[in-house]
Design a protein around this motif. Sequence first.
Motif, mmCIF file in Angstrom:
data_model
loop_
_atom_site.group_PDB
_atom_site.id
_atom_site.type_symbol
_atom_site.label_atom_id
_atom_site.label_comp_id
_atom_site.label_asym_id
_atom_site.label_seq_id
_atom_site.Cartn_x
_atom_site.Cartn_y
_atom_site.Cartn_z
ATOM 1 N N HIS A 379 -34.666 40.853 47.035
ATOM 2 C CA HIS A 379 -34.809 40.619 48.472
ATOM 3 C C HIS A 379 -33.615 39.825 49.003
ATOM 4 O O HIS A 379 -33.112 40.103 50.111
ATOM 5 C CB HIS A 379 -36.120 39.854 48.719
ATOM 6 N N GLU A 382 -30.756 42.111 49.508
ATOM 7 C CA GLU A 382 -30.917 42.921 50.719
ATOM 8 C C GLU A 382 -30.560 42.119 51.966
ATOM 9 O O GLU A 382 -29.977 42.651 52.924
ATOM 10 C CB GLU A 382 -32.362 43.427 50.794
ATOM 11 N N SER A 385 -26.809 41.947 52.254
ATOM 12 C CA SER A 385 -26.183 43.209 52.660
ATOM 13 C C SER A 385 -26.203 43.403 54.173
ATOM 14 O O SER A 385 -25.436 44.207 54.712
ATOM 15 C CB SER A 385 -26.891 44.386 51.975
ATOM 16 N N ARG A 386 -27.083 42.656 54.876
ATOM 17 C CA ARG A 386 -27.150 42.790 56.337
ATOM 18 C C ARG A 386 -25.918 42.193 57.022
ATOM 19 O O ARG A 386 -25.658 42.480 58.192
ATOM 20 C CB ARG A 386 -28.405 42.101 56.868
ATOM 21 N N LYS A 498 -25.113 48.675 47.962
ATOM 22 C CA LYS A 498 -26.161 49.583 47.498
ATOM 23 C C LYS A 498 -26.184 49.633 45.975
ATOM 24 O O LYS A 498 -27.255 49.598 45.346
ATOM 25 C CB LYS A 498 -25.934 50.985 48.069
ATOM 26 N N ILE A 501 -27.713 46.356 44.622
ATOM 27 C CA ILE A 501 -29.176 46.286 44.735
ATOM 28 C C ILE A 501 -29.838 47.218 43.725
ATOM 29 O O ILE A 501 -30.849 46.867 43.107
ATOM 30 C CB ILE A 501 -29.612 46.615 46.175
ATOM 31 N N LYS A 505 -32.406 46.077 40.590
ATOM 32 C CA LYS A 505 -33.752 46.625 40.386
ATOM 33 C C LYS A 505 -33.982 47.086 38.952
ATOM 34 O O LYS A 505 -35.129 47.375 38.576
ATOM 35 C CB LYS A 505 -33.980 47.790 41.353
#
Length: 576
Positions: A379, A382, A385-386, A498, A501, A505
């Motif tokens: 999280h 993510e 990455s914004r 991408k 991330i 995972k």
Amino acid sequence: MQTLVLILTLLGSVALFLFGLNMLSGGLQKVAGEGMRAFMSSVTSSRIKGILTGIGVTALIQSSTATTIMVVSFVNAGLLTLAQAIGVIMGANIGTTVTSWIMAIFGFSYDISTISLPLIAFGFLLTQTKGSRTREIGRILIGFALFFVGFAKLRSTASVLLNPESFTFLQSWTNIHLGNFNVSVLIFLLIGTLLTVCFQSSAATMAIIMLLITQGIIPFKMAAAMILGENIGTTIAANVAASIGNTTSKRAALAHTFFNVFGVIWVLSVFPWFLNMVGSIVSAFGFPNPNTVDFNTGGEELGESMRSSLLYSVTTMHTIFNVLNTCILVWFIPQIEKIVSWVIPQKTEEEVYRLKYIQGGPLSTAELSIDEARQEIIHFGEICSRETGFIRDAVKAKNNDELQEPREKLIKYEGITDKIEYEIATYLNEVTKGEISAEAATRVKVMYRIIGEMESIGDSGEAIGRMMKRTLDHGKHFDDEMLKKLDKMLDLLDAAFKVMIDNLKVVGLLKDETNAEDAETNINEYRNTLREEHFTKVEQKGYNYQTGVFFMDIVAELEKIGDFIVNISQCQLQRD
């Protein structure tokens, strides 16, 4: 004075029993390690597979409480859906009966405590070895031995305390009626619930039930009521664990409560017939029917055959209750999911600066907490990455008014990354205070490095905001050609994010980081191309050198973000 010593001995026996069980369960969890967690988190939507998983894991680690808490943590971490979790919890209720059968078969029929000291000695030698797995096997042996030593001592001490006065007192509670209703059933159901809540162990409550019934202190009917209460009491630990979790984990814990309470209600509604069914099954195996014994004469009148019948009757009743309850409710998992979702509605989505998965202290089993931390780090990635979107808006600004909003967001996200890094690090620090395997300790070290790199990404985003402020303060801004090149650079960063991330995972360490290195190579090569173009254009007429310097400063900072991104994947790389 002698009675006081016996009472303290009884309490010590219970404590030794629980300590051995906890050591046994903890050692089994650590030996199973990542494989067990990966196996559990790979449960599909198949109801039967979920139930079998719950049975297998609980039989393996000898603790339905640990299984249920693990399920709650996996739901909290997003590794299991609510429907999958309900299936696993149903299976865990069946799996916990394995412990009862072990106690019934070995704890009464054989005196395993006679070999406990050699087992403890051998286990201690194993705990002194270098291999972490071997040390945990040693802990398992010690826990197994202490479990039966405590159980044997509990048997001997309980038989001394259960004198005629105690017998008369307990007997007086077994035949209380309110009209035609036997209130004693509810009283002993409550006793079973309270014992399980106090001990935080259904196994301890089952041990006490076995001792009471084989000593002839309580009839089979009251023992069965205590078992029903034990099934309600065992849900408390899961609800406590879920109280600090997210909405879905709270729903999973409530589903566990709903499942057990529903089972108790329907069994109570057919209690006499249910007990007769259990008695018939036990009789079919050659034992006397437990419903026919007269408990008014005291335990000394019970023959060996009847003691065995009563012992196997409570274990059989425990098993049949959980199996039948599962067979009934397994077809209503979607309805259970709807009910608990209605009781616990979804809260509005929290602000990005709040942790999503870690919402309290570590779970009772330290290693399970690492899965929550892993999901929180994904999280975190993510969120990082914004920043490319805010950077795009910032570099397009032609004046300070246009820059204000994207720069404020970059400043805000720099603070967010600082806070998230601190909170995850604090959580990991608490996790490592518990006993964790060497493999888990390695994972924690990797996590510390990853969150440090992510925090640096936030710093770079804020730095780009400052660079744009300086650029505009000097009366400069980027033309369309420069913006097009920065857009391409940011596209390459998005691709790298991408990959990052996707790698985060992956469960466990990475065996290959080629995808991350390729993404970084693309960023570096484009940075080099832009730098060569800058040096070439310096000599050209009409090229504003100062604007070019500001432009290259931002390109360099974007390339630095690419370095942080690839470092995160390199942190996960498996080292030989």
